[in-house]
Design an enzyme around this catalytic site. Sequence first.
Site, mmCIF file in Angstrom:
data_model
loop_
_atom_site.group_PDB
_atom_site.id
_atom_site.type_symbol
_atom_site.label_atom_id
_atom_site.label_comp_id
_atom_site.label_asym_id
_atom_site.label_seq_id
_atom_site.Cartn_x
_atom_site.Cartn_y
_atom_site.Cartn_z
ATOM 1 C CG ASP A 1 -1.624 1.286 1.449
ATOM 2 O OD1 ASP A 1 -2.331 1.702 0.525
ATOM 3 O OD2 ASP A 1 -1.476 1.878 2.538
ATOM 4 C CG ASP B 1 -1.605 2.277 6.601
ATOM 5 O OD1 ASP B 1 -1.881 2.133 5.396
ATOM 6 O OD2 ASP B 1 -1.750 3.351 7.212
#
Length: 729
Positions: free
Chosen positions: A444, A625
């Site tokens: 990400d 996250d």
Amino acid sequence: MTVATPHRPVACPGCLAAPVDPAAAPPKDARLMLSLPTIHCQACIAKVERALGAHPGVTSARVNLTLKRALIDAPADTTPSALIDVLAGEGFEAHELDATALTETATRTAGRDLLMRLAVAGFASMNVMLLSVAVWSGAADATRDMFHWISAAIALPAITFSAQPFFRNAWMALRAGRLNMDVPISLAILLALGTSLWETWLSGHHAYFDAALTLTFFLLAGRWLDARARSAARSAAEELTALEVPRAWRVGPKEPVEVAVADLRVGDHILVRPGARAPVDGVVVDGRSEVDRALLTGETLPELRAPGDRMSAGEINLTGPLTLRATAVGQDTSLQRMTALVAIAESGRSRYTSLADRAAKLYAPGVHILSAFAFLGWLIWSGDVRVSLNIAAAVLIITCPCALGLAVPAVTTAASGRLFAKGMLIKDATALERLAEVDTVVFDKTGTLTTGQPNLTNWATLTPLQQSQVYALAQGSAHPLSHAIVQAAQASACTPAPVSNITERPGYGSEGYLNGRHLRLGRPEWLGLAPEGDILCTGFDAGDGAAILLTFTDAARPGAAETIRGLRALGLHIHLLSGDRPAAVRSFADTLQIADWKAAMLPEDKAQFVADLRHKGHRVLMVGDGLNDTVALASAHVSISPAQALDAARAASDMVLLGQDLRPVTDAVAVARQATKRIRENFRIATVYNVVAVPLAVAGLATPLIAALAMSTSSITVSLNALRVRGRS
């Protein structure tokens, strides 16, 4: 502390002990739980506990830094919103959690139970060994029999209690018509115990209570190490459920009324106040505000919401009040759909078969057959049931899988300790094995490869007057870009200008007045600016008609470039996924030299991308996250999330990155490959040991005691080999 009122006489002890009418009893304290995603140190804990403890009625407040939660005992009429406001005043972000959805996992309970049984087995085995030394030193006749009976009195209750996990699992396996590793373990313990009791009853020379207890102790040690490795794991689906807002403000005929979210229906109008999460999916019917969609996109930049725009459950309203018309409630909200996807992904990953499980499938039937042949062979040869049972017990004990049971947890514990020292926490027992198999890494962007916090890049180009004016306007805003401005101003020791009548216009920005001039800070379009390209920026107008742009960037995490290079050196292919704008993702990917990237991705897009890679045969490591990464984290072959991540993301991942530096990710892959190599070496050690020791036991050259000593030696050898993972840097 007891408080007596002047209207109530002091009662006698008998009266105080009598049942109290529930209606007359004082209200009991309620237990509230808050999520504190921004705490990071002991000072934060002290500040939060002090602030909560000072709130009227709060009897206790305890903060868990690892879980980033606060547990508060307060009167039943204390509202979570009041406590959230208290913490907001101290500078901490807080969200209400449903305490009933966060029950302690069975894994932690099992770990404590195993430790207690391990302690009992260890204490009992030490005492019985002391008695055995006297017997082996020459105690005879009545003295020997007395020591044997004392050993039996210690061993029987100790084994009955300590070996219950093996007996229970073996019985369940046999009832299901299958064999597992606990079946030969239970047989070995029971045979050693049974032959010892028989020898004691017949006043025999040798009893093997110490062998049975030592066997139980070493096997429990392996189980406890394995349970310890699993103890940090929590269900991500449970964490997502806990993030749901338990109460909402339903708009009534006169004024909003607080109701349980379970009572909401499609079509209801719900008021979402600034700072609150949307409890349902809906359409904005009144109000204008910016919302934080980090739960769904992972991006910190807020988005404007006006009448007609859609909001999803879990999005945070930042600036102005919004009224939603509910379009999906309960199990139909986007947050609940994501929870269901995570649960499905987790159940699929739980079917992973570890090296130890694969070895056990071959081990269990082989040991039974070998022991049975040894018993029958010696019974036919000697005709002595007593000798035949002793040899069968020796075969079971000497082949008993202590080394096999320690092969994986010993290495996992050593590797976990090494990685913890480098800043990586291992949560799942099979994570290292799975990590060693990966060939593809999916990152990400925001909050993972980047810090997730915008940084002001052209602060130095502003004049001191402009800086003081911008600082004054930014101070009163909750916008992330305003926070970045405040940080830059404080770092340069800037003093805010005396701007008056500062107000925040939801969806536009902040405005105020200084010496008759109208100052504005906010959206470039509001100020008549047209930024070139797709850049992250805000505008400032000092009231003189010459508006300027303030530009921002999301800086890479420390070690990001080194991590990408290190993973490539290990032969891994890198992908970058983000919910951010294509231009921003392209620029960042070029900086880190990542060729494969995708932008504007929603949670289901990321999960599908990972699923497609897996269907093509790739073993995927996902590093993310946010809540938008949770499904992808749970469905990947193995996953890592930073400690600063949302609770649900950390729960869905197998490992947690404790610091800001990303380089431990590369270390984790290298250590995982080394750990898997050590595990295979341990299996080879156990195999060689059995090849040498089993013929001796079958030939009758090893008593159950000698078999127990040989088993202990192999267990120690395996544990020492496991420590080699830790010794290298």
